[in-house]
Design a protein around this motif. Structure first.
Motif, PDB file in Angstrom:
ATOM      1  N   UNK A 141     -38.125 -51.212 -46.551  1.00 31.54           N
ATOM      2  CA  UNK A 141     -37.382 -51.410 -47.800  1.00 31.54           C
ATOM      3  C   UNK A 141     -38.210 -50.951 -48.996  1.00 31.54           C
ATOM      4  N   UNK A 142     -39.494 -51.302 -49.000  1.00 30.41           N
ATOM      5  CA  UNK A 142     -40.369 -50.900 -50.106  1.00 30.41           C
ATOM      6  C   UNK A 142     -40.479 -49.394 -50.202  1.00 30.41           C
ATOM      7  N   UNK A 143     -40.549 -48.721 -49.061  1.00 28.05           N
ATOM      8  CA  UNK A 143     -40.627 -47.262 -49.063  1.00 28.05           C
ATOM      9  C   UNK A 143     -39.346 -46.655 -49.626  1.00 28.05           C
ATOM     10  N   UNK A 144     -38.206 -47.250 -49.264  1.00 25.54           N
ATOM     11  CA  UNK A 144     -36.924 -46.756 -49.795  1.00 25.54           C
ATOM     12  C   UNK A 144     -36.821 -46.993 -51.294  1.00 25.54           C
ATOM     13  N   UNK A 145     -37.309 -48.149 -51.742  1.00 27.72           N
ATOM     14  CA  UNK A 145     -37.311 -48.433 -53.180  1.00 27.72           C
ATOM     15  C   UNK A 145     -38.167 -47.422 -53.938  1.00 27.72           C
ATOM     16  N   UNK A 146     -39.337 -47.123 -53.388  1.00 31.25           N
ATOM     17  CA  UNK A 146     -40.244 -46.187 -54.048  1.00 31.25           C
ATOM     18  C   UNK A 146     -39.648 -44.783 -54.093  1.00 31.25           C
ATOM     19  N   UNK A 147     -38.997 -44.379 -53.011  1.00 23.56           N
ATOM     20  CA  UNK A 147     -38.355 -43.064 -52.985  1.00 23.56           C
ATOM     21  C   UNK A 147     -37.265 -42.969 -54.047  1.00 23.56           C
ATOM     22  N   UNK A 148     -36.485 -44.043 -54.180  1.00 20.63           N
ATOM     23  CA  UNK A 148     -35.425 -44.059 -55.180  1.00 20.63           C
ATOM     24  C   UNK A 148     -36.008 -44.019 -56.589  1.00 20.63           C
ATOM     25  N   UNK A 149     -37.119 -44.725 -56.784  1.00 21.94           N
ATOM     26  CA  UNK A 149     -37.789 -44.716 -58.093  1.00 21.94           C
ATOM     27  C   UNK A 149     -38.271 -43.311 -58.436  1.00 21.94           C
ATOM     28  N   UNK A 150     -38.832 -42.615 -57.456  1.00 16.58           N
ATOM     29  CA  UNK A 150     -39.314 -41.250 -57.667  1.00 16.58           C
ATOM     30  C   UNK A 150     -38.147 -40.331 -58.041  1.00 16.58           C
ATOM     31  N   UNK A 151     -37.007 -40.530 -57.401  1.00 13.25           N
ATOM     32  CA  UNK A 151     -35.821 -39.742 -57.740  1.00 13.25           C
ATOM     33  C   UNK A 151     -35.406 -39.990 -59.194  1.00 13.25           C
ATOM     34  N   UNK A 152     -35.502 -41.261 -59.604  1.00 16.00           N
ATOM     35  CA  UNK A 152     -35.200 -41.595 -60.996  1.00 16.00           C
ATOM     36  C   UNK A 152     -36.165 -40.932 -61.962  1.00 16.00           C
ATOM     37  N   UNK A 153     -37.444 -40.877 -61.580  1.00 12.53           N
ATOM     38  CA  UNK A 153     -38.446 -40.232 -62.429  1.00 12.53           C
ATOM     39  C   UNK A 153     -38.149 -38.743 -62.617  1.00 12.53           C
ATOM     40  N   UNK A 154     -37.687 -38.108 -61.548  1.00 15.30           N
ATOM     41  CA  UNK A 154     -37.340 -36.683 -61.647  1.00 15.30           C
ATOM     42  C   UNK A 154     -36.166 -36.477 -62.601  1.00 15.30           C
ATOM     43  N   UNK A 155     -35.174 -37.347 -62.498  1.00 15.15           N
ATOM     44  CA  UNK A 155     -34.022 -37.243 -63.393  1.00 15.15           C
ATOM     45  C   UNK A 155     -34.445 -37.494 -64.840  1.00 15.15           C
ATOM     46  N   UNK A 156     -35.348 -38.456 -65.034  1.00 15.51           N
ATOM     47  CA  UNK A 156     -35.847 -38.735 -66.373  1.00 15.51           C
ATOM     48  C   UNK A 156     -36.575 -37.515 -66.936  1.00 15.51           C
ATOM     49  N   UNK A 157     -37.375 -36.876 -66.084  1.00 15.85           N
ATOM     50  CA  UNK A 157     -38.104 -35.681 -66.508  1.00 15.85           C
ATOM     51  C   UNK A 157     -37.182 -34.557 -66.910  1.00 15.85           C
ATOM     52  N   UNK A 158     -35.987 -34.529 -66.332  1.00 18.74           N
ATOM     53  CA  UNK A 158     -34.995 -33.502 -66.686  1.00 18.74           C
ATOM     54  C   UNK A 158     -34.123 -33.918 -67.867  1.00 18.74           C
TER      55      UNK A 158
END
Length: 275
Positions: free
Chosen positions: A99-116
């Motif tokens: 679950x923690x790994x999935x949460x972190x992956x989702x957070x990273x996806x959010x960071x990419x969207x924020x960067x864009x």
């Protein structure tokens, strides 16, 4: 003339009841109830198990009339799916790490969207990461980060009240979260909540006395906070004066007929009436 002689009747001996296998019908002797106490047509409760089918079990050939032979129970066959078997094989720690790994992956996806610059989309990703494990204590750090990241998105969108709310949630999970304190202080300043912004800056100094930026911010905001307090005081007194004039006007008076004199020694006020 033909004479038909009666044929002596033959007693038909009842066949012993089947108590070991499934035949043409369901034998209640071999039914096994599940958690809800209900039997199924397979002979066992439907709580993840099934019995051998009737085609796999012989009919009368599988039943012996010799009662001396041992009683044989039907073997239960597990019907657990592949996914369920895999999940059951994982212990609690492995599930939490997954679950923690999935949460972190989702957070990273959010960071990419924020960067864009896709702040609305990033907000959804961070929220999804938070909802993956809202009550799991080991996820508090990632949830705190995601709340702070959501606060940053709201700040970029000019939604400062939402920024304050998200920073507060982040700080509830991690009271010493410096970035959340800084972001909330900035949002409070935008909202002209100068006293609250100063409070956040002072908290940062408690955690990091060398924070030069926090010291500068406090020095800059204190005059603004004093000015706002004086302005609010004048507005409050003005409202009270209007209320007093409304009441006193019925008696031909106004608050101007009353003068407050401050005692320099005690700091208290005395009210005198003037016509």
């Amino acid at each position: 003339m033909v004479v038909i002689e009666p044929v002596p009747s033959t007693d038909i001996q009842a066949k012993p009841s089947k108590s070991t296998t499934a035949g043409d019908g369901i034998n209640s002797d071999v039914l096994d109830s599940g958690g809800d106490g209900k039997a199924t047509a397979s002979g066992y409760a439907s709580d993840g198990y099934e019995t051998a089918s009737e085609t796999e079990v012989g009919d009368d050939a599988a039943v012996s009339d010799n009662t001396d032979k041992p009683h044989v129970e039907l073997e239960e066959v597990s019907a657990v799916s592949k996914d369920q078997t895999y999940e059951d094989a994982l212990n609690d720690d492995e599930l939490k790490q997954k679950v923690l790994a999935q949460m972190n992956e989702t957070k990273v996806e959010g960071n990419k969207l924020f960067g864009d610059g896709l702040y609305e989309e990033a907000l959804l990703k961070y929220d999804y990461a938070i909802q993956l494990a809202p009550e799991m204590s080991s996820s508090s750090e990632i949830r705190s980060i995601c709340h702070n990241n959501r606060a940053t998105c709201f700040f970029k969108l000019g939604k400062y009240e939402d920024t304050v709310k998200e920073c507060t949630k982040a700080l509830e999970l991690n009271p010493s979260y410096m970035k959340a304190l800084i972001r909330r202080g900035e949002a409070h300043e935008k909202l002209e909540n100068y006293d609250e912004a100063i409070t956040d800056m002072k908290k940062i100094l408690e955690l990091d006395p060398s924070s030069y930026q926090s010291k500068r911010t406090i020095v800059r905001l204190e005059p603004l906070a004093n000015e706002k307090r004086e302005k609010m005081k004048e507005e409050m007194l003005g409202k009270l004066k209007d209320m007093g004039n409304t009441i006193l006007g019925r008696f031909g008076m106004s608050v101007d007929n009353f003068k407050a004199v401050k005692d320099p020694n005690t700091g208290s006020y005395s009210i005198s009436f003037q016509r």
